[in-house]
Structure formats: structure tokens, C-alpha cells
Design an enzyme around this catalytic site. Structure first.
Site, PDB file in Angstrom:
ATOM      1  N   SER A 235       0.851  -1.189   0.000  1.00  0.00           N
ATOM      2  CA  SER A 235       0.000   0.000   0.000  1.00  0.00           C
ATOM      3  C   SER A 235       0.884   1.235   0.000  1.00  0.00           C
ATOM      4  O   SER A 235       2.044   1.184   0.397  1.00  0.00           O
ATOM      5  CB  SER A 235      -0.887   0.025   1.249  1.00  0.00           C
ATOM      6  N   ASP A 236       0.336   2.352  -0.450  1.00  0.00           N
ATOM      7  CA  ASP A 236       0.982   3.623  -0.176  1.00  0.00           C
ATOM      8  C   ASP A 236       0.789   3.894   1.318  1.00  0.00           C
ATOM      9  O   ASP A 236       0.017   3.225   2.000  1.00  0.00           O
ATOM     10  CB  ASP A 236       0.384   4.742  -1.029  1.00  0.00           C
ATOM     11  N   CYS A 237       1.501   4.873   1.826  1.00  0.00           N
ATOM     12  CA  CYS A 237       1.574   5.037   3.276  1.00  0.00           C
ATOM     13  C   CYS A 237       0.276   5.601   3.860  1.00  0.00           C
ATOM     14  O   CYS A 237      -0.152   6.688   3.489  1.00  0.00           O
ATOM     15  CB  CYS A 237       2.781   5.883   3.630  1.00  0.00           C
TER      16      CYS A 237
END
Length: 676
Positions: A235-237
């Protein structure tokens, strides 16, 4: 790389883990499992244009400048250099038992999103607006980062999957609507190329795509399977928290964790996967779900050499910011700088211009060298310093002229408090170098830029204080060369009046030296625009509109300031002949000028068909170097999509009708057309 051996090792390791231990490996801050000899590992690291956020490292020009080189071989060499420095730093960090954030070997680069709108602040992280150029350069950087050894030198990650390019202020809640045609034609090709070529990681985007969040998107995961993806998906953060906080596709963190892991997200940059065991207790996920993702992650760690001797263990710390690497950074900047206008004033003749005014808020700025996602360069050369070194006998008059974006430069000062000094400097000079533009405080990522637009640009024009400075300096009437820094399309108002204009980008720690070498003619400019420079935002669709109609050079209907692929030289090239031979075009190009030079031969297709793009599409390019007065015959590979169109369902259609190939080096007088 064949991951089968490492996958078997991972399967054997994960079989020995408890489910709690396996779950602990699925967050970016992976915990150690001492009884199994698994050390702590932090997956979050950045290497967009050099090892980032981990102290000293060679700072290369920003990624958009890589795009301007149109040079895959150079970009692969940069990737190799970055991963060599990364290994050198990792070896020493590990020896100090420092396994914290930004100290690992999984780099969340390259960014192969399409720079579809000039307002997007993070567009500087990409290779431009064209999917073919983006794919070729992204692939080159990936190869450089990962290497071709028994182990990965480092692991690349293609991001942000997919259909992501702003607005930054809406990214946590935004639902990008994209047609199947636009996805197949524009948004997905670069990802497909990297995945099919063995990229180790893919990062999901924050946004939803046609209703589904990209970090748990069934159709996007189906695409990865179709392309044969064997790496890890992250995932992106904090993107998974958006599921229940902003997208509202779930109600709780355990539900978000379950949705993500069941839809192919192995790693969570954030804290939602700390709820996986709760999700397990609630019956939302199975132990098999957790172990499956853990195996994928451990496969990558074994491929990096976990618990083994690798061919990279002896890379010394002396590789970090070495002389060789700094020379490569300077060379990259030289090849990326684009000459947008020249009435003959460039290159500067030392004897004619003995008094040089260097004016502008970016002239003495180190921040404009960097761009975002950068390391720390210890040998930064500003534009002003570069000019001083290149013209040691000249009298240099420096004036800041204005603040970067405020009406006054000093606190408790009058509006335009530095403007009169700029005019004085200009009047003392034989020639003015007017240094204006943006830096990463004015365009960049949401949360890291305070410009009133969450990182995006509200306008293509520079801040008003700089626009007033430009107008005032030009009014002095001295020969003026504009040096403009930005990671995107900008308008300065000097395009007509200035004698010359150079687009410098964010040129890295040796940027000042590179600019100076071009100014004095030691280096012949050869960069080409990887994005269209628009006259204004007029005619462009709304920022939130993800349709490719009237976007980028392929479909924009209006007049532009400088077109995609444009870039002048101190010499003149002419295409003498060109002939297509299957998937190649054989070209003879002559340097008709009196200076050695490099250029980029570009090939575009032009098809008259309802499914084709409005204007043209890049299908081949090659950077070539030719001595003055000489000619060279070479071949240019064509994209495997040269003869493909895409229908409304995103399905490819083989086109065998009337066809035109347009050849150019991005200059007005160098063009040839092949029809067949």
C-alpha cells in the site's frame, strides 16, 4: 530474476512461523523473529533520483529531468549507481545494527504515473506525459536498481498503481474515473512493461479507480496476475486507513485490513495491518491469507540475500558520493537541460561578456537543485557558483531580486524590497542571467508543501513577485538569458523578450556546473521536453477529469508554448533518409553545423482513425551523438504498440490501414514523414 529458489526458501521459513509471527512481517516495520534468525527489516525506503532521506548520497537531477534525457542507457546507469550507493550504506548501517526507516534495500521507485496535468505537484517525480517514454525509462531505472546478479542489488517498486496524478488535496478520498480505453492506452502500459520485465514490487495508489480503492482493487490485481507478477504488493503510506476514514468502503480498521489482504496487498505502509489478528479472530481473514502474503515478502528478502553471503557485501562506503558518481550526476544534468530559445546569444563568448549579472531568487539556492524525495549532497553547486567557476575572469554582479514567493524578501520590509538592487545589477552588466522558477516548497506532495494548493500548482505562471522581477529586469534592455527551475510546465512572461531560455529542472547537486558548461559552450544542449509546456490552463479539462481527451501532446487541440519533445541545440541536424524495416526505422542523420552535438531522434505515428489519438503518438526514439559535419546511419526500435489501437473496452485492435510516421529531433527545421 528467477524467484523460484527464494520462494521455496520462504515457504519453508513461513511454515515454521506462528500466525502471529507471520502477521508481524506484513507491516513496513517488520519485527525481528530471533528464534528463526529473521532480523528486523524496514521496507520503506526511497530512491527517486538517488538514495533518499538516509543522509549523504549523490543527488542526481529530479526524475522529470531523466525524462528530458530520452536516454534509457543513461537512466539504467543511474539506477545501478544509486543501488550501489544504497548497498554501501546498507552494509554499514547493518554493521551498526541500524535497520530503521530509510535504511533498507526495497526502494519505492520509480514513479511511472503519467504526468497528465501540468498542475500536479508530484509530476516532477515522473518521466513525463508519454506512456512509451515512461515505460522505457522506468524499465531502465528498474534494471539498474535491481541488477542482474544472483541476488537483487536492491528492489525497485513501480508506483502508484494506478491512474494517479492528483489532485493532491483529494487523493485520500478521490475516485478517479477512467475509461477502459484510456487505461489500456495511457495509464497502464508502463506498469505492464515493468511487471513483465520482473519488477520486484508494485505500490498501490491512494485513490479509488472507478469505485474501488487501488490498494484493494480486483481488476488491477487481475491485471498483475495476467502480466505474471511474482513480486510483492504494498500500500501507499496510510492508504489502507483511507478505506474506512475517507473512501468509506469499510467501517473499521480490521475490515480494511481484511479487504486489502484478500485483494492482494501484501505489505501495509501504515498501521492498519496491526489489526490483522483482530480480523482473524473476527473471521474476516484466514491464516492462509496471512501466510500467503508473508511468503511473498520473505521471497523478496531472501532474493536480497537475507541470511546469505551476497555479491554485494563488500561494496565499500567509499562508493557513496564518489568522484565517478558525481561526474555522472553532472553528465545527467547536462543531458537533461533543454534549450527553449536562443537568438544566437548562446553560447556566451567570454571576451564579449566581461560583466555578468546573476539575478533571481533561485540563483544562489541549494533547494532548487534537489526536488523532492532526495538525499543530502555534500558538494552542491548552485547556479551562481557554477557561473563564477565557469567565468573566473568576469565581474559577477549578484542580486536576489525577490523572494521565491513573498512580496518582500526581508521581514518588515517594503514590497519588492530587492527589486531595485536587481535593476542596478542589470544596468552594470553586459549580459543578465535571470534565474527564476519554483522549488519543492512550491510544487510537490500533499502534506510536504505549503503553497495553498496541497502541493499542486494553481497556475502555470510564477509567483507574482517573480513575475514583477522578470518584467523589471527585461525592461532594463540588456541581453538576457532566463534560467528557469521547475519540475513542470511554467510560464514566465519572458518567452518573447528574452534572448535565450534554458529549462534547468531540479538539476541535482552538480546542477550549477552543468548549466555553466552549457552557457559557455563547452557542452552542447541536447535535452528534450518530456511534457508539453502550455501557454496557460485555458482549454485544459478540469484537474479532476481523468479522460485523456484534450490532454497531453497526443490529444490537446490548442496552441502550446513549447511542444513535447522540443529542444534546441547549438548545431543543426538534418534527416537525410529514413526507411521502415518491420519493427525498426533505419535513419541517416547529419550534423550540418560546426559543433559536435547530441540529439534525440523521435518517431511518432499519425493515424486517421476514430480510435486513434487526435494528434500523434511517440512510438520510437534514440539519442545519438554526431560530430560536426558528419552523418550517421542507425536504427530506431519501434514500440510493439505502433500498429495497435484500443477500442472503448480497452481491447487492442491491429491497424493495417494507411499509416504515417513523423520523424523529428524536436527542432522546427528537422522533420521527415514516411507514408505507407
Amino acid at each position: 530474476m528467477d524467484l523460484k529458489k527464494y520462494r521455496k526458501m520462504a515457504e519453508e521459513l513461513v511454515a515454521q512461523m506462528t500466525v502471529e509471527e507471520a502477521a508481524s512481517q506484513l507491516s513496513f516495520q517488520a519485527a525481528p523473529i530471533e528464534r528463526l534468525g529473521v532480523p528486523a527489516f524496514n521496507w520503506w525506503n526511497e530512491a527517486l533520483h538517488g538514495v533518499a532521506r538516509a543522509g549523504t548520497a549523490t543527488v542526481f537531477p529530479q526524475a522529470i529531468a531523466f525524462g528530458a534525457t530520452f536516454d534509457p542507457d543513461l537512466v539504467e546507469k543511474i539506477g545501478e549507481t544509486v543501488s550501489t550507493e544504497g548497498r554501501a550504506k546498507y552494509n554499514q548501517f547493518a554493521a551498526e545494527e541500524d535497520r530503521t526507516i530509510y535504511k533498507g534495500l526495497t526502494y519505492w521507485s520509480p514513479n511511472v504515473n503519467i504526468f497528465r496535468d501540468p498542475r500536479w505537484g508530484r509530476g516532477q517525480e515522473t518521466y513525463g506525459e508519454d506512456p512509451y517514454l515512461t515505460g522505457e525509462l522506468g524499465l531502465a531505472y528498474m534494471r539498474g536498481l535491481q541488477g542482474d546478479g544472483e541476488h537483487y542489488r536492491s528492489v525497485a517498486c513501480a508506483k502508484h498503481f494506478a491512474v494517479h496524478s492528483g489532485p493532491e488535496s483529494l487523493r485520500h478520498e478521490f475516485d478517479a474515473q477512467a475509461s477502459e480505453k484510456d487505461m489500456s492506452e495511457t495509464y497502464l502500459p508502463a506498469f505492464e512493461k515493468l511487471v513483465k520485465s520482473g519488477v520486484g514490487g508494485v505500490m498501490g495508489a491512494y485513490n479509488r479507480l472507478n469505485g474501488e480503492p487501488c490498494c484493494a482493487h480486483t481488476k488491477l490485481q487481475e491485471k498483475l496476475k495476467e502480466w505474471g507478477f511474482e513480486g510483492y504488493f504494498t500500500s501507499d503510506c496510510w492508504a489502507l486507513a483511507d478505506f474506512h476514514l475517507h473512501h468509506k468502503v469499510t467501517s473499521t480498521a480490521p475490515q480494511s485490513a481484511a479487504l486489502a489482504i484478500k485483494n492482494g496487498c501484501d505489505l501495509n505502509c501504515g498501521s492498519v495491518y496491526l489489526q490483522l489478528l483482530v480480523a482473524l479472530q473476527e473471521g474476516l481473514v484466514s491464516e492462509e491469507d496471512i501466510r500467503r502474503s508473508c511468503i511473498r515478502l520473505m521471497t523478496i528478502r531472501y532474493a536480497l540475500g537475507m541470511g546469505q553471503k551476497t555479491e554485494y557485501d563488500e561494496i565499500p562506503y567509499s562508493e557513496v558520493e564518489s568522484r565517478k558518481h558525481l561526474r555522472l550526476a553532472k553528465k545527467t544534468a547536462e543531458k537533461s537541460i533543454v534549450l527553449l530559445k536562443n537568438d544566437g546569444i548562446l553560447p556566451l563568448r567570454k571576451k564579449k561578456y566581461e560583466k555578468i549579472a546573476v539575478i533571481g531568487p533561485v540563483a544562489a539556492s541549494e533547494s532548487v537543485l534537489y526536488g523532492n524525495y532526495c538525499g543530502t549532497g555534500s558538494e552542491c553547486v548552485t547556479l551562481l557558483e557554477g557561473v563564477r567557476k565557469a567565468f573566473p575572469d568576469a565581474r559577477i554582479y549578484y542580486a536576489k531580486g525577490s523572494h521565491l514567493y513573498k512580496d518582500s524578501d526581508e521581514d518588515v520590509a517594503a514590497t519588492d524590497d530587492k527589486l531595485s538592487e536587481a535593476m542596478i545589477a542589470a544596468k552594470q552588466s553586459d549580459v543578465v542571467l535571470l534565474c527564476v522558477g519554483l522549488d519543492a516548497t512550491l510544487e510537490g506532495e500533499e502534506g510536504s508543501v505549503q503553497n495553498g494548493a496541497a502541493g499542486d500548482k494553481l497556475s502555470l505562471t510564477l509567483p507574482e513577485c517573480q513575475m514583477r522581477l522578470i518584467k523589471a529586469v527585461l525592461a532594463v534592455g540588456k541581453p538576457t538569458i532566463v534560467l528557469q527551475t521547475s519540475g513542470s510546465s511554467i510560464v514566465t512572461g519572458a518567452e518573447e523578450s528574452a534572448n535565450a531560455v534554458l529549462q534547468v529542472w531540479y538539476p541535482g547537486e552538480k546542477g550549477g556546473d552543468a548549466v555553466a558548461e552549457i552557457l559557455r559552450g563547452k557542452v552542447n544542449p541536447s535535452g528534450k521536453l518530456p511534457v508539453t509546456f502550455f501557454k496557460s490552463l485555458d482549454g485544459l479539462p478540469e484537474f479532476t477529469d481523468y479522460s485523456m481527451q484534450n490532454r497531453t501532446y497526443t490529444n490537446f487541440a490548442g496552441e502550446v508554448l513549447y511542444p513535447f519533445g522540443y529542444g534546441l541545440s547549438y548545431t543543426k541536424f538534418k534527416i537525410l533518409s529514413a526507411k521502415r524495416k518491420k519493427n525498426k526505422v533505419v535513419v541517416t542523420l547529419k550534423n550540418e553545423g560546426e559543433r559536435d552535438g547530441e540529439t534525440v531522434l523521435q518517431i511518432y505515428r499519425k493515424i486517421s482513425h476514430p480510435l486513434a489519438e487526435r494528434n500523434k503518438r511517440l512510438v520510437g526514439f534514440r539519442r545519438v551523438s554526431i560530430k560536426a559535419g558528419k552523418e550517421k546511419t542507425f536504427s530506431v526500435d519501434l514500440s510493439d504498440r505502433t500498429n495497435l489501437l484500443f477500442d472503448d473496452q480497452g481491447k487492442s485492435v491491429l491497424y493495417d490501414g494507411e499509416f504515417r510516421l513523423l520523424l523529428s529531433d524536436g527542432t522546427p527545421d528537422c522533420a521527415l514523414e514516411i507514408s505507407y
